[in-house]
Structures are given as C-alpha cells and as structure tokens.
Design a protein around this motif. Structure first.
Motif, PDB file in Angstrom:
ATOM      1  N   VAL A   1      58.524  35.972  -4.270  1.00  0.00           N
ATOM      2  CA  VAL A   1      57.644  36.939  -3.357  1.00  0.00           C
ATOM      3  C   VAL A   1      58.534  38.081  -2.652  1.00  0.00           C
ATOM      4  CG1 VAL A   1      56.178  36.829  -1.335  1.00  0.00           C
ATOM      5  CG2 VAL A   1      56.415  34.812  -3.055  1.00  0.00           C
TER       6      VAL A   1
ATOM      7  N   GLN B   1      46.148  42.209   4.284  1.00  0.00           N
ATOM      8  CA  GLN B   1      47.128  42.676   3.594  1.00  0.00           C
ATOM      9  C   GLN B   1      47.042  41.979   2.042  1.00  0.00           C
ATOM     10  OE1 GLN B   1      50.550  42.459   6.141  1.00  0.00           O
ATOM     11  NE2 GLN B   1      50.532  44.461   6.171  1.00  0.00           N
ATOM     12  N   LEU B   2      47.966  42.398   1.174  1.00  0.00           N
ATOM     13  CA  LEU B   2      48.216  41.787  -0.122  1.00  0.00           C
ATOM     14  C   LEU B   2      49.568  41.483  -0.174  1.00  0.00           C
ATOM     15  CD1 LEU B   2      45.584  43.701  -2.678  1.00  0.00           C
ATOM     16  CD2 LEU B   2      45.206  41.517  -1.704  1.00  0.00           C
ATOM     17  N   VAL B   3      49.852  40.173  -0.721  1.00  0.00           N
ATOM     18  CA  VAL B   3      51.212  39.868  -1.062  1.00  0.00           C
ATOM     19  C   VAL B   3      51.174  39.650  -2.532  1.00  0.00           C
ATOM     20  CG1 VAL B   3      53.158  38.147  -0.440  1.00  0.00           C
ATOM     21  CG2 VAL B   3      51.637  39.107   1.250  1.00  0.00           C
ATOM     22  N   HIS B   4      52.325  40.271  -2.975  1.00  0.00           N
ATOM     23  CA  HIS B   4      52.498  39.944  -4.666  1.00  0.00           C
ATOM     24  C   HIS B   4      53.348  38.755  -4.740  1.00  0.00           C
ATOM     25  CE1 HIS B   4      52.693  40.989  -8.802  1.00  0.00           C
ATOM     26  NE2 HIS B   4      53.980  40.648  -8.931  1.00  0.00           N
TER      27      HIS B   4
ATOM     28  N   LYS C   1      54.940  36.241  -7.895  1.00  0.00           N
ATOM     29  CA  LYS C   1      55.012  35.674  -9.171  1.00  0.00           C
ATOM     30  C   LYS C   1      55.337  34.376  -9.240  1.00  0.00           C
ATOM     31  CE  LYS C   1      57.342  38.374 -12.127  1.00  0.00           C
ATOM     32  NZ  LYS C   1      58.563  39.177 -12.965  1.00  0.00           N
TER      33      LYS C   1
ATOM     34  N   ASP D   1      51.720  36.864 -12.522  1.00  0.00           N
ATOM     35  CA  ASP D   1      51.601  37.383 -11.514  1.00  0.00           C
ATOM     36  C   ASP D   1      50.390  37.584 -10.759  1.00  0.00           C
ATOM     37  OD1 ASP D   1      54.289  39.051 -11.166  1.00  0.00           O
ATOM     38  OD2 ASP D   1      53.574  39.099 -13.199  1.00  0.00           O
TER      39      ASP D   1
ATOM     40  N   ASP E   1      48.262  39.087  -6.840  1.00  0.00           N
ATOM     41  CA  ASP E   1      48.248  39.669  -5.399  1.00  0.00           C
ATOM     42  C   ASP E   1      47.363  38.640  -4.553  1.00  0.00           C
ATOM     43  OD1 ASP E   1      49.935  41.743  -5.995  1.00  0.00           O
ATOM     44  OD2 ASP E   1      48.206  42.885  -6.432  1.00  0.00           O
TER      45      ASP E   1
ATOM     46  N   GLU F   1      45.987  37.743  -0.862  1.00  0.00           N
ATOM     47  CA  GLU F   1      45.433  37.939   0.409  1.00  0.00           C
ATOM     48  C   GLU F   1      45.726  37.444   1.407  1.00  0.00           C
ATOM     49  OE1 GLU F   1      41.101  39.224   2.590  1.00  0.00           O
ATOM     50  OE2 GLU F   1      41.059  38.047   0.901  1.00  0.00           O
TER      51      GLU F   1
END
Length: 186
Positions: free
Chosen positions: A67, A125-128, A130, A144, A146, A148
């Motif tokens: 992250v 917001q979005l957090v990627h 993996k 992967d 994204d 929220e």
C-alpha cells in the motif's frame, strides 16, 4: 481481450513451472467490500478490510500486501490474551484462502494494518492496494484494487460482532499451511 488470454496461455506453457495448474490467473481471486478506515492524523495507523473470494481449484495464501499510502504494511489478526481475556492485535505471516472459500478481513478480526500513513486519509478518497498471494508451488498471484476510505467503527473490541470475528480466526487457526502460525509478538 482475446490476445491477453492467448498470451496468458502461452506464458503458462513456456513457464518453468512443472504443472499447468501452477499457473494462476488474478481473475480467480475476487475482492469485494474493500475499504480503508479513515484516519485524519499524519503518520497515524489505520487498516484495510475486504472479502477475498478464492474461485480457483487450489488453496492460496495471502503472503503480503503493498500500500503506497503507508510506510509499513502487515497482516494482522486479533488473538485473545490468556491473562485478561482481552483481544489484542497480532501480526501474522500469512492468511490462508482455501479453494472455493471466502476469507473476511474485518474490524476486530483479520485485517491489513497500514502503519505510519504518509498523509491523512479522508472519507471518499481511494487507496491503491496490491495483494500478493501464493499457491502451494510458490507461484505468485498479484491482485490490484482501489479501496475507498470510509469512516469505520471505533477500534474498540466490544463494538465488534464476536461471531464473525471468531469465524475468521478459526480459518487461520485450523489452517494446515506451513508457516501459518502466529508470529510470537510478545
């Protein structure tokens, strides 16, 4: 899309793995209800939650997550402290995801701990994220997504649903995977 499928089959055929089943597709892992708890503090901690559905014919293991929004990422669970019957967070080496099953990462249970977030995370917001999973042959599957950012329940254990938490813990404790035992965090 057809070209991608052909390339995937070609890669599987020429790969050094000893069996066709060792070549896994990320589509065999389905993620749902993926979210990260809001944290408005700089360098604070938060957690990611989700449901991981393993649609493959083999058992898989979540071995780590990456992250970018955080300096450090760990897989965690809650384990009952024998001295005072209080559940405490504990890092774990991995999370087994059995074939055809769903593992729930939720507040008060299994989760992905984001330590020292790089900037405050606000609702919407979005957090990627993996996810890195492994099959029994050691082949890696990366997934992967994204997530929220949401306002979540407080981190108080008595506010959580005890039954779902215990079911998630039972999945980890009953695992027969090598190395799936809890790390000694004491």
């Amino acid at each position: 899309m057809r070209i991608i499928n052909i390339l995937f089959v070609f890669f599987c055929l020429i790969s050094s793995s000893s069996s066709w089943s060792a070549c896994r597709s990320p589509e065999e892992i389905v993620l749902s209800d993926v979210w990260v708890r809001e944290n408005k503090q700089m360098h604070g901690n938060t957690a990611a939650f989700m449901e991981i559905h393993n649609r493959s014919s083999e058992n898989l293991t979540l071995v780590r997550a990456e992250v970018n929004a955080s300096h450090r990422v760990e897989l965690h669970t809650h384990k009952k402290d024998k001295c005072n019957n209080v559940y405490r967070m504990r890092p774990i080496k991995n999370i087994p995801v059995a074939s055809g099953k769903t593992v729930i990462l939720q507040p008060g249970g299994l989760h992905i701990m984001l330590m020292k977030i790089r900037k405050p995370l606000f609702e919407g917001q979005l957090v990627h994220i993996k996810l890195i999973l492994e099959d029994k042959m050691g082949n890696i599957i990366e997934k992967d997504i994204d997530a929220e950012v949401r306002k979540g329940p407080c981190h108080c254990h008595h506010h959580e649903k005890a039954q779902k938490r215990q079911e998630a813990l039972d999945v980890v404790e009953e695992s027969t995977y090598q190395g799936s035992e809890y790390l000694n965090a004491d």
